[in-house]
Design a protein around this motif. Structure first.
Motif, PDB file in Angstrom:
ATOM      1  N   GLY A 184       0.497   7.801  -8.411  1.00 59.78           N
ATOM      2  CA  GLY A 184       0.999   6.662  -9.191  1.00 59.78           C
ATOM      3  C   GLY A 184       1.755   5.693  -8.303  1.00 59.78           C
ATOM      4  N   TYR A 185       2.485   6.234  -7.338  1.00 59.72           N
ATOM      5  CA  TYR A 185       3.220   5.382  -6.393  1.00 59.72           C
ATOM      6  C   TYR A 185       2.271   4.757  -5.371  1.00 59.72           C
ATOM      7  N   LEU A 186       1.386   5.570  -4.810  1.00 59.25           N
ATOM      8  CA  LEU A 186       0.479   5.068  -3.766  1.00 59.25           C
ATOM      9  C   LEU A 186      -0.385   3.924  -4.297  1.00 59.25           C
ATOM     10  N   HIS A 187      -0.808   4.039  -5.543  1.00 60.24           N
ATOM     11  CA  HIS A 187      -1.708   3.023  -6.099  1.00 60.24           C
ATOM     12  C   HIS A 187      -1.008   1.687  -6.379  1.00 60.24           C
ATOM     13  N   HIS A 188       0.299   1.624  -6.136  1.00 59.41           N
ATOM     14  CA  HIS A 188       0.959   0.306  -6.161  1.00 59.41           C
ATOM     15  C   HIS A 188       0.439  -0.545  -5.005  1.00 59.41           C
ATOM     16  N   GLY A 189      -0.086   0.117  -3.970  1.00 62.75           N
ATOM     17  CA  GLY A 189      -0.532  -0.610  -2.774  1.00 62.75           C
ATOM     18  C   GLY A 189      -1.976  -0.283  -2.446  1.00 62.75           C
ATOM     19  N   LEU A 190      -2.345  -0.602  -1.210  1.00 55.08           N
ATOM     20  CA  LEU A 190      -3.693  -0.327  -0.737  1.00 55.08           C
ATOM     21  C   LEU A 190      -3.639   0.960   0.092  1.00 55.08           C
ATOM     22  N   ILE A 191      -4.506   1.923  -0.245  1.00 56.49           N
ATOM     23  CA  ILE A 191      -4.434   3.250   0.395  1.00 56.49           C
ATOM     24  C   ILE A 191      -5.564   3.377   1.408  1.00 56.49           C
ATOM     25  N   VAL A 192      -5.173   3.664   2.653  1.00 55.96           N
ATOM     26  CA  VAL A 192      -6.150   3.752   3.751  1.00 55.96           C
ATOM     27  C   VAL A 192      -6.134   5.172   4.307  1.00 55.96           C
ATOM     28  N   TRP A 193      -7.301   5.808   4.302  1.00 59.00           N
ATOM     29  CA  TRP A 193      -7.438   7.191   4.810  1.00 59.00           C
ATOM     30  C   TRP A 193      -7.981   7.158   6.232  1.00 59.00           C
ATOM     31  N   LEU A 194      -7.207   7.697   7.161  1.00 60.62           N
ATOM     32  CA  LEU A 194      -7.696   7.888   8.533  1.00 60.62           C
ATOM     33  C   LEU A 194      -8.402   9.234   8.572  1.00 60.62           C
ATOM     34  N   ASP A 195      -9.724   9.183   8.640  1.00 65.72           N
ATOM     35  CA  ASP A 195     -10.547  10.390   8.556  1.00 65.72           C
ATOM     36  C   ASP A 195     -10.932  10.830   9.970  1.00 65.72           C
ATOM     37  N   VAL A 196     -10.277  11.885  10.443  1.00 67.15           N
ATOM     38  CA  VAL A 196     -10.406  12.326  11.838  1.00 67.15           C
ATOM     39  C   VAL A 196     -11.007  13.734  11.852  1.00 67.15           C
ATOM     40  N   PRO A 197     -12.022  13.967  12.698  1.00 68.77           N
ATOM     41  CA  PRO A 197     -12.644  15.297  12.731  1.00 68.77           C
ATOM     42  C   PRO A 197     -11.655  16.377  13.171  1.00 68.77           C
ATOM     43  N   ASP A 215      -8.454   3.901  -1.164  1.00 67.34           N
ATOM     44  CA  ASP A 215      -9.237   2.673  -1.370  1.00 67.34           C
ATOM     45  C   ASP A 215     -10.181   2.437  -0.199  1.00 67.34           C
ATOM     46  N   LEU A 216      -9.742   2.848   0.983  1.00 68.46           N
ATOM     47  CA  LEU A 216     -10.528   2.612   2.199  1.00 68.46           C
ATOM     48  C   LEU A 216     -10.585   3.882   3.023  1.00 68.46           C
ATOM     49  N   ARG A 217     -11.778   4.259   3.496  1.00 72.27           N
ATOM     50  CA  ARG A 217     -11.892   5.389   4.434  1.00 72.27           C
ATOM     51  C   ARG A 217     -12.236   4.829   5.806  1.00 72.27           C
ATOM     52  N   ILE A 218     -11.414   5.175   6.787  1.00 72.29           N
ATOM     53  CA  ILE A 218     -11.664   4.713   8.148  1.00 72.29           C
ATOM     54  C   ILE A 218     -12.016   5.930   9.011  1.00 72.29           C
TER      55      ILE A 218
END
Ligand SMILES: Nc1ncnc2c1ncn2[C@@H]1O[C@H](COP(=O)(O)OP(=O)(O)OP(=O)(O)O)[C@@H](O)[C@H]1O
Ligand SMILES: O=C(O)C1=C[C@@H](O)[C@@H](O)[C@H](O)C1
Ligand SMILES: [Mg+2]
Length: 182
Positions: free
Chosen positions: A95-108, A149-152
């Motif tokens: 609920g807090y995170l969705h106040h903003g834009l959430i970016v996932w750093l997807d690292v092996p 929101d974004l997977r990097i």
């Protein structure tokens, strides 16, 4: 870009060692945002290391403080926020995170392990089988990180600067531009 974001906070999520703190500093600079790190806020407020907080309050106690800190952070704007790797575990945190834009750093996993092998500051990895622990945490959390929101995707050759640039380039794809009235 900062005008496009209109002060909306960026939250970096991902496993420990993913580079949230490292990349977060660079992104904040590029966006003209302030940088905060929930782990640092927790440690400064408690005047204890994350290891000490885990030892004294347990993971449950740490997660409670982490949620309280996130609730306070999300009341502000123009922030790039590096979160703790386990922030995704508490339902209320979304609920807090969705106040903003959430970016996932997807690292092996192999790269995460390489980065953290000598590190003693991540209490959950003080295990007889740190790589196995990292793998099971990643498996448990991947469905949660996927809610970003974004997977990097990040590979071993990419510098923090290149990753920050990649995020900057990807942000417009997940922003809804506001309609300009003439
Ligand atoms: N792109 C990169 N290339 C090489 N090393 C990196 C990169 N990103 C981060 N690192 C290194 O990996 C380690 C972990 O990075 P960092 O502390 O930023 O991760 P984190 O996601 O904030 O982890 P935590 O969730 O535990 O706070 C650090 O030693 C950092 O210097
Ligand atoms: O992945 C995790 O659960 C953690 C990551 C770190 O950022 C710290 O928040 C703490 O070490 C726990
Ligand atoms: Mg960090």
């Amino acid at each position: 870009m900062s005008s496009l974001l209109q002060g909306v906070n960026l939250y970096l999520i991902g496993m420990m060692g993913a580079g949230k703190t490292t990349v977060g500093h660079l992104l904040a600079k590029q966006l003209g945002y302030a940088f905060v790190d929930t782990d640092d806020i927790i440690a400064q407020a408690a005047k204890k290391s994350i290891n000490e907080i885990f030892a004294e309050a347990g993971e449950v106690g740490f997660r409670q403080i982490e949620s309280d800190v996130l609730a306070q952070v999300c009341a502000h704007t123009k922030l790039t926020v590096a979160t703790g790797g386990g922030i995704v575990l508490q339902r209320e945190n979304w609920g807090y995170l969705h106040h903003g834009l959430i970016v996932w750093l997807d690292v092996p996993i192999d790269l995460l392990y390489e980065r953290l092998a000598e590190d003693t500051t991540r209490p959950l990895l003080q295990d007889i089988d740190p790589k196995g622990k990292l793998r099971s945490l990643l498996e448990q959390r991947t469905p949660l990180y996927k809610q970003a929101d974004l997977r990097i995707p990040v590979n071993a050759t990419e510098t923090p600067e290149q990753i920050a640039d990649k995020i900057m380039q990807a942000i417009p794809s997940v922003l809804k531009p506001t309609t300009v009235n003439s």
